[in-house]
Motif scaffolding. Structure first.
Motif, PDB file in Angstrom:
ATOM      1  N   UNK A  72       0.811  -1.224   0.000  1.00  0.00           N
ATOM      2  CA  UNK A  72       0.000   0.000   0.000  1.00  0.00           C
ATOM      3  C   UNK A  72       0.845   1.274   0.000  1.00  0.00           C
ATOM      4  N   UNK A  73       1.809   1.426   0.916  1.00  0.00           N
ATOM      5  CA  UNK A  73       2.624   2.649   0.869  1.00  0.00           C
ATOM      6  C   UNK A  73       3.494   2.739  -0.377  1.00  0.00           C
ATOM      7  N   UNK A  74       3.949   1.584  -0.882  1.00  0.00           N
ATOM      8  CA  UNK A  74       4.730   1.604  -2.118  1.00  0.00           C
ATOM      9  C   UNK A  74       3.911   2.188  -3.261  1.00  0.00           C
ATOM     10  N   UNK A  75       2.646   1.775  -3.355  1.00  0.00           N
ATOM     11  CA  UNK A  75       1.779   2.287  -4.416  1.00  0.00           C
ATOM     12  C   UNK A  75       1.391   3.740  -4.173  1.00  0.00           C
ATOM     13  N   UNK A  76       1.261   4.115  -2.921  1.00  0.00           N
ATOM     14  CA  UNK A  76       0.919   5.505  -2.598  1.00  0.00           C
ATOM     15  C   UNK A  76       2.028   6.458  -3.058  1.00  0.00           C
ATOM     16  N   UNK A  77       3.272   6.000  -2.954  1.00  0.00           N
ATOM     17  CA  UNK A  77       4.415   6.846  -3.310  1.00  0.00           C
ATOM     18  C   UNK A  77       4.905   6.604  -4.738  1.00  0.00           C
ATOM     19  N   UNK A  78       4.172   5.799  -5.509  1.00  0.00           N
ATOM     20  CA  UNK A  78       4.656   5.391  -6.831  1.00  0.00           C
ATOM     21  C   UNK A  78       4.907   6.585  -7.748  1.00  0.00           C
ATOM     22  N   UNK A  79       3.948   7.503  -7.806  1.00  0.00           N
ATOM     23  CA  UNK A  79       4.099   8.641  -8.719  1.00  0.00           C
ATOM     24  C   UNK A  79       5.234   9.568  -8.273  1.00  0.00           C
ATOM     25  N   UNK A  80       5.356   9.787  -6.957  1.00  0.00           N
ATOM     26  CA  UNK A  80       6.452  10.608  -6.464  1.00  0.00           C
ATOM     27  C   UNK A  80       7.807   9.954  -6.749  1.00  0.00           C
ATOM     28  N   UNK A  81       7.854   8.635  -6.593  1.00  0.00           N
ATOM     29  CA  UNK A  81       9.109   7.919  -6.860  1.00  0.00           C
ATOM     30  C   UNK A  81       9.510   8.063  -8.320  1.00  0.00           C
ATOM     31  N   UNK A  82       8.527   7.902  -9.215  1.00  0.00           N
ATOM     32  CA  UNK A  82       8.858   8.026 -10.628  1.00  0.00           C
ATOM     33  C   UNK A  82       9.249   9.466 -10.976  1.00  0.00           C
ATOM     34  N   UNK A  83       8.605  10.433 -10.314  1.00  0.00           N
ATOM     35  CA  UNK A  83       8.968  11.821 -10.557  1.00  0.00           C
ATOM     36  C   UNK A  83      10.429  12.098 -10.241  1.00  0.00           C
ATOM     37  N   UNK A  84      10.957  11.423  -9.217  1.00  0.00           N
ATOM     38  CA  UNK A  84      12.344  11.652  -8.823  1.00  0.00           C
ATOM     39  C   UNK A  84      13.331  10.805  -9.622  1.00  0.00           C
ATOM     40  N   UNK A  85      12.955   9.578  -9.938  1.00  0.00           N
ATOM     41  CA  UNK A  85      13.898   8.635 -10.536  1.00  0.00           C
ATOM     42  C   UNK A  85      13.516   8.225 -11.957  1.00  0.00           C
TER      43      UNK A  85
END
Length: 529
Positions: free
Chosen positions: A348-361
């Motif tokens: 759940x938290x991995x998916x919640x942060x998915x878009x932010x993670x892709x924005x950075x990396x």
């Protein structure tokens, strides 16, 4: 009857997680373990409601399923290769457990393979809920993930048939004639009209199909999926899908609650469940690598892989079968239930942060992309459009038609579903397929040349995320966004957007349309005067 205290516990736990900006289903899982420990509610009733939830879930998936999409290599081949990689790895871990945890005796090799096969599946319930909450149901990464899950369900059905010794009834051969029922079933669907009759028809079809397949010694969920497909791609299938959403969500709450009733683990069982749950962290990496092989973009591979980074409820079904056959100690039911719950807490938290993670990396991840991408993943040209509409549903489509009267040839629609975008193009609209929440797409669209952007997506959080990305990319034109509640409208206005409240301002628009229609006739003009 459902224990009122259990419902209150589920509501409060779900509310707490919602306030933490986490999926409420995590609260339902926690409430289930608490209810199981306190012996609240009737476990048999909860399980029956949970079964209805899963049946409705698969029925609604069938309503939106297109069989030919499952034949795409990025779906069936990815699901198959993932199983070939993950099952041996998980088997090795299971066979090594008695070295790590001496309390547990070594598992028989056959049992380890069975458990590993069961643990190779991901949760359909979780993935669908995540995509619905983010408003991404029609996005390419969601369609690929759901397709992979359906292929896994087909594998699961085949496994149950061959392992249980309970072969389908000879009458099951008559199911090949099911396509002949499509026309009369659609006729009944049209006759149901709207409202409660439509929902009742959908519920009856889902449960009747599940009963039929069970009577033929087939999986109930498979029957719901098949009959959903029979009703798909019709004029009213979308309306039926939307009508069943709330009912499906209510019954799925029982599914998450039911997991906790398998019992609380002791310290050793908890350690074992945690070890198995940690293994899901490898899944998004494996899925990402496989999807890159099939010429998908890094963002698609990341979001699809993260949605599949959990264990499926099917693991519990296999464990129950193994216990029944004497191949597995009963305590494994609790271990797998806790492991599945933990995997969802990780996912759940991995998916919640998915878009932010892709924005950075994202730039780094794009280095893994193939040089030639699939046609659906290639860039699109918005031409000389001055006004761009994100989301070509009823609101976006209506806005397109109205603005085209005033700015002919200068409007472009963006639709998440490639099939719908193609349909709108055939109808004469300027529309391309694209994901408004895709930062890569927004960067390539040269939005600085556009005067006005209309964001008409179905999910408020997605609307806000799109506006935030547009502003972070330096867009300085006007942004108009739909909202449904006063607090949403205030939030969008605080972000500098023009916001139209669909509910509060619908009456104003209705009256304005009536006056426009009256002005078109001499009698109406005299009456208004």
């Amino acid at each position: 009857m459902i224990e009122p205290l259990l419902l209150a516990l589920a509501f409060l736990a779900g509310l707490i997680f919602r306030r933490m900006d986490m999926p409420p289903l995590l609260g339902f899982l926690l409430a289930g373990f608490m209810a199981g420990a306190l012996e609240l509610g009737d476990r048999d009733v909860i399980n029956q409601l949970a079964d209805i939830g899963v049946v409705l879930l698969l029925f609604t998936i069938g309503l939106k399923l297109k069989i030919r999409e499952l034949l795409a290599p990025q779906i069936w081949a990815t699901a198959s290769l993932h199983a070939l990689l993950v099952v041996p790895l998980t088997t090795l871990v299971l066979l090594s457990l008695h070295f790590l945890l001496p309390k547990y005796t070594a598992l028989p090799t056959e049992t380890a393979w069975v458990l590993a096969f069961a643990l190779s599946f991901s949760s359909t319930v979780f993935a669908v809920k995540i995509f619905e909450q983010r408003g991404e149901g029609a996005a390419l990464h969601a369609q690929i993930a759901i397709g992979i899950l359906i292929v896994q369900d087909i594998m699961a059905v085949a496994f149950l048939l061959f392992s249980s010794g309970d072969w389908p009834s000879p009458w099951a051969l008559m199911l090949v004639a099911l396509p002949l029922l499509r026309r009369p079933l659609l006729k009944l669907l049209d006759m149901a009209g709207h409202g409660e009759l439509l929902v009742l028809y959908g519920l009856a079809m889902a449960l009747a199909s599940a009963w039929l397949f069970e009577a033929l010694h087939l999986k109930a969920g498979l029957g719901a999926l098949v009959f959903g497909v029979l009703l798909a791609n019709s004029d009213k299938s979308v309306e039926l899908y939307k009508g069943l959403l709330t009912l499906k969500d209510i019954f799925l709450t029982a599914f998450f609650l039911s997991i906790g009733y398998y019992g609380l683990p002791d310290a050793g069982m908890l350690a074992l469940a945690l070890l198995l749950a940690i293994l899901v962290l490898l899944r998004p990496i494996i899925y990402f690598g496989l999807l890159m092989l099939f010429r998908l973009r890094a963002r698609t591979g990341l979001l699809a892989g993260l949605s599949l980074s959990n264990y499926s409820e099917f693991g519990l079904i296999v464990a129950a079968l193994a216990v029944k056959e004497g191949l597995l100690p009963e305590q494994w039911l609790t271990i797998l239930a806790v492991s599945m719950a933990m995997s969802l807490f990780i996912s759940a938290p991995l998916n919640k942060l998915a878009h932010q993670f892709y924005g950075r990396h994202g730039a780094r991840l794009q280095g893994f992309e193939r040089q030639q991408l699939l046609a659906a993943e290639q860039s699109v040209d918005l031409g000389d459009a001055e006004i761009v509409i994100f989301g070509m549903g009823r609101i976006g489509g209506g806005a397109y038609e109205y603005l085209s009267q005033h700015y002919p040839g200068r409007i472009m629609g963006i639709e998440e579903s490639a099939e719908k975008a193609a349909q709108l193009q055939r109808e004469g609209m300027r529309c391309v397929a694209g994901d408004a929440s895709d930062r890569d797409f927004l960067e390539r669209a040269e939005l600085s040349r556009r005067r006005l952007l209309l964001v008409c997506l179905s999910n408020h959080s997605e609307n806000v995320r799109v506006v935030s990305m547009l502003q972070s990319l330096g867009y300085r034109g006007d942004i108009a966004v739909i909202s449904r509640f006063a607090d949403q409208q205030r939030e969008l206005r605080d972000m500098g957007c023009i916001s139209f409240n669909l509910y509060a301002e619908a009456g104003h628009g209705f009256a304005e349309r009536v006056l426009d229609a009256l002005d078109d006739t001499p009698e109406g003009a005299n009456a208004v005067a």
